[in-house]
Scaffold this active site. Structure first.
Site, PDB file in Angstrom:
ATOM      1  N   LYS A   1      -2.235 -15.819  -5.352  1.00 30.88           N
ATOM      2  CA  LYS A   1      -2.763 -15.942  -4.094  1.00 30.88           C
ATOM      3  C   LYS A   1      -1.751 -15.317  -3.031  1.00 30.88           C
ATOM      4  O   LYS A   1      -0.574 -14.878  -3.232  1.00 30.88           O
ATOM      5  CB  LYS A   1      -2.959 -17.323  -3.685  1.00 30.88           C
ATOM      6  CG  LYS A   1      -1.635 -18.264  -3.555  1.00 30.88           C
ATOM      7  CD  LYS A   1      -1.008 -18.460  -2.543  1.00 30.88           C
ATOM      8  CE  LYS A   1       0.190 -19.592  -2.811  1.00 30.88           C
ATOM      9  NZ  LYS A   1       1.278 -19.287  -1.669  1.00 30.88           N
TER      10      LYS A   1
ATOM     11  N   PRO B   1       4.169 -12.327 -10.304  1.00 24.48           N
ATOM     12  CA  PRO B   1       5.799 -12.119 -10.241  1.00 24.48           C
ATOM     13  C   PRO B   1       6.274 -13.905  -9.928  1.00 24.48           C
ATOM     14  O   PRO B   1       5.523 -14.472  -8.963  1.00 24.48           O
ATOM     15  CB  PRO B   1       6.069 -11.526  -9.019  1.00 24.48           C
ATOM     16  CG  PRO B   1       4.903 -11.263  -8.144  1.00 24.48           C
ATOM     17  CD  PRO B   1       3.773 -11.460  -9.141  1.00 24.48           C
TER      18      PRO B   1
ATOM     19  N   ALA C   1       7.643 -16.041  -6.025  1.00 19.28           N
ATOM     20  CA  ALA C   1       7.142 -15.111  -4.839  1.00 19.28           C
ATOM     21  C   ALA C   1       6.449 -15.499  -4.088  1.00 19.28           C
ATOM     22  O   ALA C   1       5.921 -14.910  -2.874  1.00 19.28           O
ATOM     23  CB  ALA C   1       6.166 -13.885  -5.931  1.00 19.28           C
ATOM     24  N   GLY C   2       6.011 -16.618  -4.271  1.00 22.89           N
ATOM     25  CA  GLY C   2       5.036 -17.524  -3.216  1.00 22.89           C
ATOM     26  C   GLY C   2       3.504 -16.841  -3.280  1.00 22.89           C
ATOM     27  O   GLY C   2       2.747 -17.125  -2.562  1.00 22.89           O
TER      28      GLY C   2
ATOM     29  N   ALA D   1       2.021 -18.402  -6.050  1.00 20.29           N
ATOM     30  CA  ALA D   1       1.423 -19.492  -6.924  1.00 20.29           C
ATOM     31  C   ALA D   1       1.080 -19.151  -8.586  1.00 20.29           C
ATOM     32  O   ALA D   1       0.104 -19.665  -9.113  1.00 20.29           O
ATOM     33  CB  ALA D   1       0.142 -19.962  -6.527  1.00 20.29           C
ATOM     34  N   GLY D   2       2.203 -18.329  -9.013  1.00 24.49           N
ATOM     35  CA  GLY D   2       1.884 -18.116 -10.543  1.00 24.49           C
ATOM     36  C   GLY D   2       1.926 -19.312 -11.208  1.00 24.49           C
ATOM     37  O   GLY D   2       0.763 -19.505 -12.188  1.00 24.49           O
ATOM     38  N   GLY D   3       2.894 -20.201 -11.235  1.00 26.22           N
ATOM     39  CA  GLY D   3       2.794 -21.692 -11.998  1.00 26.22           C
ATOM     40  C   GLY D   3       1.661 -22.469 -11.693  1.00 26.22           C
ATOM     41  O   GLY D   3       0.647 -22.791 -12.653  1.00 26.22           O
ATOM     42  N   SER D   4       1.325 -22.335 -10.375  1.00 25.33           N
ATOM     43  CA  SER D   4      -0.058 -23.284 -10.113  1.00 25.33           C
ATOM     44  C   SER D   4      -1.435 -22.531 -10.605  1.00 25.33           C
ATOM     45  O   SER D   4      -2.044 -23.403 -11.096  1.00 25.33           O
ATOM     46  CB  SER D   4      -0.151 -23.580  -8.521  1.00 25.33           C
ATOM     47  OG  SER D   4       1.115 -23.912  -8.025  1.00 25.33           O
TER      48      SER D   4
ATOM     49  N   ASP E   1      -0.344 -26.485  -4.776  1.00 24.32           N
ATOM     50  CA  ASP E   1      -1.342 -25.217  -4.400  1.00 24.32           C
ATOM     51  C   ASP E   1      -2.467 -25.055  -5.651  1.00 24.32           C
ATOM     52  O   ASP E   1      -3.068 -24.370  -5.932  1.00 24.32           O
ATOM     53  CB  ASP E   1      -0.475 -24.112  -4.760  1.00 24.32           C
ATOM     54  CG  ASP E   1       0.462 -23.462  -3.608  1.00 24.32           C
ATOM     55  OD1 ASP E   1       0.095 -24.033  -2.544  1.00 24.32           O
ATOM     56  OD2 ASP E   1       1.304 -22.746  -3.781  1.00 24.32           O
TER      57      ASP E   1
HETATM   58  P1  ATP Z   1       4.220 -20.725  -5.367  1.00 20.75           P
HETATM   59  O1  ATP Z   1       3.658 -19.915  -4.547  1.00 20.75           O
HETATM   60  O2  ATP Z   1       3.233 -22.016  -5.739  1.00 20.75           O
HETATM   61  O3  ATP Z   1       5.585 -21.568  -4.380  1.00 20.75           O
HETATM   62  P2  ATP Z   1       6.037 -19.491  -6.729  1.00 20.75           P
HETATM   63  O4  ATP Z   1       5.764 -18.038  -6.672  1.00 20.75           O
HETATM   64  O5  ATP Z   1       7.315 -19.795  -5.654  1.00 20.75           O
HETATM   65  O6  ATP Z   1       4.735 -20.166  -6.656  1.00 20.75           O
HETATM   66  P3  ATP Z   1       6.135 -19.701  -9.469  1.00 20.75           P
HETATM   67  O7  ATP Z   1       6.311 -18.401  -9.835  1.00 20.75           O
HETATM   68  O8  ATP Z   1       5.043 -20.394  -9.577  1.00 20.75           O
HETATM   69  O9  ATP Z   1       6.637 -19.912  -7.955  1.00 20.75           O
HETATM   70  O10 ATP Z   1       7.365 -20.717 -10.241  1.00 20.75           O
HETATM   71  C1  ATP Z   1       8.549 -20.798  -9.822  1.00 20.75           C
HETATM   72  C2  ATP Z   1       9.130 -21.774 -10.861  1.00 20.75           C
HETATM   73  O11 ATP Z   1       8.357 -22.561 -11.571  1.00 20.75           O
HETATM   74  C3  ATP Z   1       9.799 -20.907 -11.880  1.00 20.75           C
HETATM   75  O12 ATP Z   1      11.403 -21.165 -11.510  1.00 20.75           O
HETATM   76  C4  ATP Z   1       9.276 -21.580 -13.292  1.00 20.75           C
HETATM   77  O13 ATP Z   1      10.642 -21.784 -14.088  1.00 20.75           O
HETATM   78  C5  ATP Z   1       8.707 -22.631 -12.991  1.00 20.75           C
HETATM   79  N1  ATP Z   1       7.358 -22.742 -13.737  1.00 20.75           N
HETATM   80  C6  ATP Z   1       6.840 -23.553 -14.395  1.00 20.75           C
HETATM   81  N2  ATP Z   1       5.537 -23.122 -14.959  1.00 20.75           N
HETATM   82  C7  ATP Z   1       5.585 -21.840 -14.762  1.00 20.75           C
HETATM   83  C8  ATP Z   1       4.429 -21.156 -15.319  1.00 20.75           C
HETATM   84  N3  ATP Z   1       3.466 -21.354 -15.988  1.00 20.75           N
HETATM   85  N4  ATP Z   1       4.702 -19.645 -14.993  1.00 20.75           N
HETATM   86  C9  ATP Z   1       5.548 -19.350 -14.048  1.00 20.75           C
HETATM   87  N5  ATP Z   1       6.934 -20.163 -13.778  1.00 20.75           N
HETATM   88  C10 ATP Z   1       6.752 -21.499 -13.969  1.00 20.75           C
END
Ligand code: ATP
Length: 295
Positions: free
Chosen positions: A12, A97, A100-101, A103-106, A139
């Protein structure tokens, strides 16, 4: 063959992110427009009989144990539904990535909940899946619903908006990562004079006016992040004909918005050598997409 589902979990961008308050428990309340975009992780979720949750991921930096949000999704799903647990394997191919903000994990968490709902025939409604997801990450409900959505509360109050079409993004992630808690802490200690115009943004989205969407891009956390790399990418994107540019979520990815694919691609070509992730993306109308269900 085991019962298995392959799905795409889309990332997202935040077209608008305003922080409107803080709850007694410390969570910030938001008014934010989320947009699913065409970069996705691929998941294959399989019911096994080894009584374990196992995760195989092609990205070594992603933890494959109980810290992974897909692991938490499995535990929470079986706890909430009371369905018999015999084991789950999740194959995770990362393209969104990290840090990155976007929402990869979410997104992975949301896709796991959707897959388990189908595989176990639990028949939970989307709202029930969102209730489980909300406890795993702010998210996650958005990632279950996907598309173009106004998210309020801590992310659990969702109002779908019309699908965004005829719009392209150039998305770049610099090497630097921004800590989400630190970004919120900085936000708490500053006064931002620039105000979000959420109603104007929503009006622009309703008629699909990309010029006005670009005009009302806003992210309170970008002021808090106060990061020269972010400013530099934004400048480069604007020099390369982006109609507007903004950091997404708590960063560190930045996107430029365009009303045609050619300009977006030209911008990506100019920037791609300098950043670890740089791609042309377009809006998608879903958060999770089922690719194959094998019985
Ligand atoms: P958001 O936009 O939700 O803040 P983000 O881009 O900041 O997402 P993510 O990439 O979702 O962050 O993940 C950040 C941390 O979550 C990583 O340090 C990773 O170790 C942990 N993590 C847990 N589950 C996952 C997953 N399925 N994929 C990626 N990272 C994950």
């Amino acid at each position: 063959m085991s019962d298995s589902i392959a799905l795409k979990a889309y990332g997202k961008l935040n077209l608008l992110l305003d922080i409107v308050g803080k709850r007694h428990d410390g969570y910030h309340t938001l008014k934010s427009v989320f947009q699913s975009v065409s970069v996705y992780d691929m998941l294959t979720v399989t019911l096994t009989d080894d009584d374990k949750i196992t995760i195989d991921c092609d990205d070594e930096s992603v933890p494959c144990d109980e810290r992974n949000l897909v692991y938490k999704a499995c535990t929470a799903f079986f706890e909430a539904t009371g369905k018999d647990f015999h084991g789950v394997n999740i194959l995770l191919e990362k393209n969104i990535p990290s840090m990155a903000g976007m929402a990869g994990g979410s997104a992975d968490c949301a896709a796991t909940l959707v897959a388990l709902n189908m595989l176990t025939e639990a028949e939970l409604t989307e709202a029930q899946l969102c209730d489980i997801g909300e406890k795993l990450g702010a998210d996650v409900p958005f990632c279950i619903v996907g598309g173009t959505v106004l998210c309020e509360g801590i992310g659990e109050i969702l109002t779908p908006l019309p699908d965004l079409e005829e719009c392209y993004f150039a998305v770049c992630k610099p090497e630097i990562s921004i800590s989400t808690p630190e970004c919120y802490k900085k936000f708490d200690n500053m006064i931002i004079t620039e105000k979000a115009k959420a109603d104007d943004m929503i009006a622009a989205l309703v008629v699909g006016d990309v010029d006005n969407i670009a005009k009302y891009l806003y992210n309170a956390l970008e002021y808090a992040a106060d990061c020269s790399e972010i400013r530099e990418i934004k400048e480069k994107m604007l020099e390369n004909d982006a109609l507007g540019a903004l950091m997404t979520g708590s960063g560190s990815a930045v996107f430029g918005i365009f009303d045609n694919k050619r300009d977006a691609k030209k911008c990506v070509k100019e920037l791609e050598d300098d950043y670890i992730f740089c791609k042309t993306l377009k809006p998608v109308p879903v958060g999770v997409e089922i690719i194959e269900h094998t019985l």
